[in-house]
Design a protein around this motif. Sequence first.
Motif, PDB file in Angstrom:
ATOM      1  N   THR A   3     -59.754 -69.696 -17.762  1.00 52.39           N
ATOM      2  CA  THR A   3     -61.044 -69.061 -16.998  1.00 52.39           C
ATOM      3  C   THR A   3     -61.841 -68.202 -17.709  1.00 52.39           C
ATOM      4  N   ASN A   4     -63.161 -68.568 -17.689  1.00 53.51           N
ATOM      5  CA  ASN A   4     -63.913 -67.638 -18.038  1.00 53.51           C
ATOM      6  C   ASN A   4     -64.355 -66.330 -17.522  1.00 53.51           C
ATOM      7  N   ARG A   5     -64.147 -65.156 -18.415  1.00 50.44           N
ATOM      8  CA  ARG A   5     -64.241 -63.822 -17.864  1.00 50.44           C
ATOM      9  C   ARG A   5     -65.460 -63.691 -16.865  1.00 50.44           C
ATOM     10  N   ARG A   6     -66.381 -63.932 -17.515  1.00 50.19           N
ATOM     11  CA  ARG A   6     -67.786 -63.832 -16.637  1.00 50.19           C
ATOM     12  C   ARG A   6     -67.988 -64.329 -15.404  1.00 50.19           C
ATOM     13  N   GLU A   7     -67.418 -65.661 -15.214  1.00 52.94           N
ATOM     14  CA  GLU A   7     -67.368 -66.347 -14.121  1.00 52.94           C
ATOM     15  C   GLU A   7     -66.520 -65.996 -13.037  1.00 52.94           C
ATOM     16  N   PHE A   8     -65.119 -65.463 -13.789  1.00 51.94           N
ATOM     17  CA  PHE A   8     -64.325 -64.938 -12.356  1.00 51.94           C
ATOM     18  C   PHE A   8     -64.601 -63.703 -11.903  1.00 51.94           C
ATOM     19  N   LEU A 130     -50.560 -64.540  -2.759  1.00 53.40           N
ATOM     20  CA  LEU A 130     -51.554 -65.491  -2.901  1.00 53.40           C
ATOM     21  C   LEU A 130     -51.009 -66.792  -3.878  1.00 53.40           C
ATOM     22  N   THR A 131     -50.987 -66.437  -5.285  1.00 51.18           N
ATOM     23  CA  THR A 131     -50.821 -67.361  -6.105  1.00 51.18           C
ATOM     24  C   THR A 131     -50.040 -66.481  -7.278  1.00 51.18           C
ATOM     25  N   THR A 132     -49.814 -67.032  -8.506  1.00 52.82           N
ATOM     26  CA  THR A 132     -48.932 -66.629  -9.437  1.00 52.82           C
ATOM     27  C   THR A 132     -49.720 -66.246 -10.880  1.00 52.82           C
ATOM     28  N   ASP A 133     -50.755 -66.743 -10.982  1.00 52.72           N
ATOM     29  CA  ASP A 133     -51.532 -66.180 -12.088  1.00 52.72           C
ATOM     30  C   ASP A 133     -53.177 -66.451 -11.880  1.00 52.72           C
ATOM     31  N   GLU A 134     -53.965 -65.812 -12.920  1.00 52.14           N
ATOM     32  CA  GLU A 134     -55.218 -65.658 -12.723  1.00 52.14           C
ATOM     33  C   GLU A 134     -56.187 -67.213 -12.589  1.00 52.14           C
ATOM     34  N   ASP A 135     -55.604 -68.298 -13.359  1.00 52.44           N
ATOM     35  CA  ASP A 135     -56.483 -69.335 -13.353  1.00 52.44           C
ATOM     36  C   ASP A 135     -56.299 -70.109 -12.113  1.00 52.44           C
ATOM     37  N   LYS A 136     -54.965 -69.996 -11.152  1.00 52.34           N
ATOM     38  CA  LYS A 136     -54.823 -70.520 -10.157  1.00 52.34           C
ATOM     39  C   LYS A 136     -55.627 -69.841  -9.160  1.00 52.34           C
ATOM     40  N   CYS A 137     -55.737 -68.680  -9.154  1.00 54.10           N
ATOM     41  CA  CYS A 137     -56.476 -67.590  -8.250  1.00 54.10           C
ATOM     42  C   CYS A 137     -57.920 -68.152  -8.516  1.00 54.10           C
ATOM     43  N   SER A 430     -54.101 -57.638  -4.740  1.00 50.55           N
ATOM     44  CA  SER A 430     -52.802 -57.456  -5.012  1.00 50.55           C
ATOM     45  C   SER A 430     -52.259 -58.149  -6.036  1.00 50.55           C
ATOM     46  N   ILE A 431     -52.262 -59.155  -6.145  1.00 49.45           N
ATOM     47  CA  ILE A 431     -51.461 -59.962  -7.349  1.00 49.45           C
ATOM     48  C   ILE A 431     -52.048 -59.746  -8.583  1.00 49.45           C
ATOM     49  N   MET A 432     -53.344 -59.364  -8.708  1.00 49.20           N
ATOM     50  CA  MET A 432     -53.769 -58.850 -10.034  1.00 49.20           C
ATOM     51  C   MET A 432     -52.968 -57.545 -10.768  1.00 49.20           C
ATOM     52  N   SER A 450     -59.989 -56.488 -15.216  1.00 50.40           N
ATOM     53  CA  SER A 450     -61.218 -57.461 -15.657  1.00 50.40           C
ATOM     54  C   SER A 450     -60.903 -58.067 -16.845  1.00 50.40           C
ATOM     55  N   ASP A 451     -59.665 -57.879 -17.726  1.00 52.33           N
ATOM     56  CA  ASP A 451     -59.835 -58.482 -18.802  1.00 52.33           C
ATOM     57  C   ASP A 451     -58.722 -59.718 -18.576  1.00 52.33           C
ATOM     58  N   LEU A 452     -57.922 -59.779 -17.325  1.00 51.08           N
ATOM     59  CA  LEU A 452     -56.981 -60.536 -17.372  1.00 51.08           C
ATOM     60  C   LEU A 452     -57.110 -61.900 -17.654  1.00 51.08           C
ATOM     61  N   THR A 453     -58.359 -62.482 -17.284  1.00 54.20           N
ATOM     62  CA  THR A 453     -58.715 -64.115 -17.634  1.00 54.20           C
ATOM     63  C   THR A 453     -58.656 -64.094 -19.120  1.00 54.20           C
TER      64      THR A 453
END
Length: 456
Positions: A3-8, A130-137, A430-432, A450-453
């Motif tokens: 995932t691109n951070r800015r896009e996310f 909701l889901t389990t990681d930031e890319d699926k999110c 919540s998942i973040m 904000s850096d998760l991605t």
Amino acid sequence: MKTNRREFLYSLSMLAAGTALTSPLYGMDRKLKVVLVGTGIRGTSFWGKRLVDQYPEKLEFVGLCDHNIGRAQYAKKYMGVNCPVYTDFDKMLKENKPDLVIVCTKDSTHHEFIVKGLNFGADVLTEKPLTTDEDKCKQIVEAEKRSKRNLIVGFNYRWSPYMTKIKELLQNNAIGQITSVDFNWYLNTHHGASYFRRWHGQMNGGGSLWVHKATHHFDLLNWWLDDTPQEVFAYGALEHYGKNGPFRGESCRKCAHTKECKYFWDITKSSEDMRLYVENEKHDGYIRDNCLFREEIDIYDKMSAQIKYKSNTVVNYSLTTYSPFEGWRIAFNGQKGRIEAWLDIPWLKGENIDQEKLHALEMDQGHKEGQNVEPLILYRNWENYEVVNVISEKAGHGGGDRRLQDKIFLNPNADDPYRHSAGLRDGVMSIMIGIAARKSIQSGKPIKISDLTDVL
């Protein structure tokens, strides 16, 4: 997919104005056509039979889907519905054209069915998390934005009267600006252990209890504080279950250590679990009464985190998974006072609660129990404390289950002054926190939301 951070961050910011929930019943002059994917205990009971029994004039199930055909067939009988069953989700959508898709599959697969449901043009209601990681999110966020359909996250704890009273006091500025929070949740040796028997005991299934279980608690924090989490630092370890056990077996019912293992659980005493799970092991190999000391368990059973919010509020949170009792306590420290709240702390009432029975009642989705009065304490600086008595309920997450479903299916246009209804942004935030906590343990460093991605 990285995932691109800015896009996310852009996608997430677009949700800021989209937190109001529109019921899938809005504007309907006929019954809502519903399909369910994932026919485990939560799907068949809380989002299955309960809806059939409580809202027969509002909705009808037109399809049930599970990769395990035996569970899907049992679900049809248990729920008392007359609809086809499927192992092919796409086929179910095409043949039945549902208005609402309910997702109750394994957490790590939520995104697949949410995205497909939204892309199909249906509203989607998903169990937490909701889901389990930031890319699926990110896939879910983009799908909802494209579809212009509703995604509802099943956060039920918000709706309980006790939790609502806390929200009311905070929203009315009873103790001024909140500066810090202490939040401790205790899972007893029945409830806590149950997660390690099931698929939740492995990271690739539920993303750890930071995500599967604690998402409940993080959502409450976000809702109570009406704030956005920014940074998380966490500790965690596996020290009790899994490889730490003194012995292990193939399953509880086939184990040679039933007399010496304090965690022995006899699944054969539950006719529902036997019919839903044991009789259908032949289809997918899933063992419901798996050994909680098996070597492949890789989640944490001891967890503690510090969470910093945008307003500079700091939360100290912990989750215990092998407590002698099931309960929780919280304290909000504000510029003008303090609120202390708790539920099910036995010694505070001089009670000896049967913890096994307590867990069984909480798991019984059809259980109904009378109201009781629970206190919370309101302190104001330089004043005497005040005991605030709240009418509370034991059944269904403190009465939250019924109120959540009534809002969606019975009274969709009812006022919601405390913003109980949870949408996509609530599910994301919540998942973040849980994902950040997991990443923090792995890296030994604080993690900015904000850096998760950038952390895969």
